[in-house]
Write an enzyme that holds these catalytic residues in place. Structure first.
Site, PDB file in Angstrom:
ATOM      1  N   LEU A 133       0.957  -1.408   0.050  1.00 40.08           N
ATOM      2  CA  LEU A 133       0.078   0.090  -0.062  1.00 40.08           C
ATOM      3  C   LEU A 133       0.926   1.133  -0.037  1.00 40.08           C
ATOM      4  CD1 LEU A 133      -2.608  -0.969   2.900  1.00 40.08           C
ATOM      5  CD2 LEU A 133      -3.113  -1.029   0.373  1.00 40.08           C
ATOM      6  N   ASP A 134       0.291   2.361  -0.439  1.00 35.99           N
ATOM      7  CA  ASP A 134       1.121   3.513  -0.425  1.00 35.99           C
ATOM      8  C   ASP A 134       1.474   3.868   1.080  1.00 35.99           C
ATOM      9  OD1 ASP A 134       0.872   3.553  -3.354  1.00 35.99           O
ATOM     10  OD2 ASP A 134      -0.925   5.158  -3.122  1.00 35.99           O
ATOM     11  N   ARG A 135       2.224   4.680   1.277  1.00 39.78           N
ATOM     12  CA  ARG A 135       2.516   5.228   2.573  1.00 39.78           C
ATOM     13  C   ARG A 135       1.516   5.764   3.260  1.00 39.78           C
ATOM     14  NH1 ARG A 135       7.077   9.746   4.598  1.00 39.78           N
ATOM     15  NH2 ARG A 135       6.615   9.510   6.768  1.00 39.78           N
TER      16      ARG A 135
END
EC number: 5.4.99.-
Length: 290
Positions: A133-135
Site C-alpha cells: 500500500l502507499d505510505r
C-alpha cells in the site's frame, strides 16, 4: 518448514503436475528438487518424479529462510489480524511505508514483520509482502511467511484472482450507484504522479456508492488491475479526486493525505484450499468528515 496436502483426485498424478495445479511455480519446484527441500508420500521420502495415488498425503519439507541482513528489524507495533504457519495479515496504519526505500529504511511494515517474527522465534525470517500500500493508505496487507507460500500465491496475484477492496472518500457527489473506470495509466517523466495515457498500461477500477454527503461521496472500490496510484488517478480523472490527495488535486484543507483504506482482501489458500476473507474497520478520519 513443512506442508502436507491430501491428493483428492481420482487418477494417479505426478508430484510436479499436482503442485503446479496448486499454484507452485516451475522455479520453486526445481529449487526443491535440486537440494533445497524433500518430497514425502505417505511419510516416505520419494523422488520428485513419483506419482501420487488418490487420497495419499504429499509433504514438502524445505529449509528455513534466514534473515536478510540488509533489512533491519523493528519492534514498533504490528496489528496482526490473522496468522498461521504460512500467512500474516496485518492492518497497516496510514503513514507507515510498506517496504524500505530511499526515505525510510528502518520502520516499514517489512521491518516490523521481521521484528515480530524474531520475537516469536520463527524459523523463517525473510517475510514476503504479497500486497503493498502507499505510505498514506492504511488497511490490510497479505504477507507470506516463507518463499513457498510466496510462490504458490503468485499465480493468483498475476491473474488478478485475489479480491482487493478499498473504501475511499472522494470530492463531490458521484451520481452513478455503480460504475467502472477503464482508463490506461502511464508514468509522468521525472514525477511520482501517474497520468491517464492511451499508451499506458490497462487499468480497470470498479466502484459502488455507499454514502453521499453535501460535498463528498464514500465509495467501495474493487481493483481488477494493480497499477500504481490506480484508485487515486482514476477518480481524479472523472472529476472526483480523493479528499486529502495533494498529488491528484484533492482538498487538503482538513486532511494532509488521501482518505483511502484497504478494507477487504480475499484469496484462495493454496495450502488449505479454502477461501480466506478478511476485513478492516475504517479509521476515525472517515467518520470525522461525515
Amino acid at each position: 518448514m513443512e506442508n502436507t496436502w491430501i491428493y483428492r483426485g481420482t487418477e494417479p498424478i505426478k508430484i510436479k503436475k499436482y503442485l503446479q495445479s496448486l499454484g507452485m511455480g516451475h522455479r520453486l519446484f526445481n529449487d526443491l528438487k535440486n537440494g533445497e527441500g524433500e518430497f514425502l508420500v505417505d511419510h516416505r521420502k520419494v523422488r520428485p518424479t513419483t506419482q501420487i495415488l488418490p487420497n495419499q498425503p504429499l509433504t514438502i519439507k524445505a529449509q528455513p529462510e534466514l534473515a536478510d541482513d540488509t533489512v533491519e528489524s523493528s519492534n514498533e507495533p504490528l496489528n496482526v489480524v490473522y496468522e498461521d504457519d504460512n500467512w500474516l495479515v496485518v492492518d497497516k496504519p496510514a503513514g507507515v511505508t510498506s517496504i524500505p526505500g530511499p526515505t525510510v529504511q528502518n520502520d516499514t511494515v517489512l521491518n516490523r514483520v521481521k521484528g515480530y517474527l524474531i520475537a516469536n522465534n520463527s524459523a523463517d525470517l525473510r517475510p514476503h509482502l504479497i500486497t503493498r500500500l502507499d505510505r498514506f493508505t492504511g488497511g490490510l496487507l497479505l504477507i507470506a511467511k516463507h518463499h513457498i507460500a510466496s510462490s504458490m500465491i503468485s499465480q493468483q496475484v498475476q491473474q488478478h484472482q485475489m479480491l482487493k477492496e478499498y473504501t475511499a472518500l472522494v470530492e463531490g457527489q458521484v451520481m452513478d450507484e455503480h460504475g467502472e473506470i477503464n482508463k490506461p495509466i502511464g508514468r509522468k517523466d521525472g514525477q511520482a504522479a501517474r497520468v491517464i495515457d492511451e499508451n499506458g498500461q490497462r487499468a480497470l477500477t470498479e466502484y459502488w456508492v455507499e454514502e453521499r454527503g453535501a460535498k463528498w461521496t464514500r465509495v467501495r472500490v474493487r481493483l481488477h488491475t494493480g497499477r500504481t496510484h490506480q484508485i487515486r488517478v482514476h477518480f481524479a480523472a472523472i472529476g472526483h479526486s480523493l479528499i486529502g490527495d495533494h498529488l491528484y488535486g484533492g482538498d487538503t484543507s482538513k486532511y494532509d493525505h488521501q482518505l483511502l483504506h484497504a478494507s477487504k482482501i480475499s484469496f484462495n489458500d493454496p495450502f488449505t484450499l479454502k477461501q480466506m476473507t478478511f476485513t478492516s474497520e475504517l479509521p476515525a478520519a472517515f467518520f470525522e468528515l461525515v
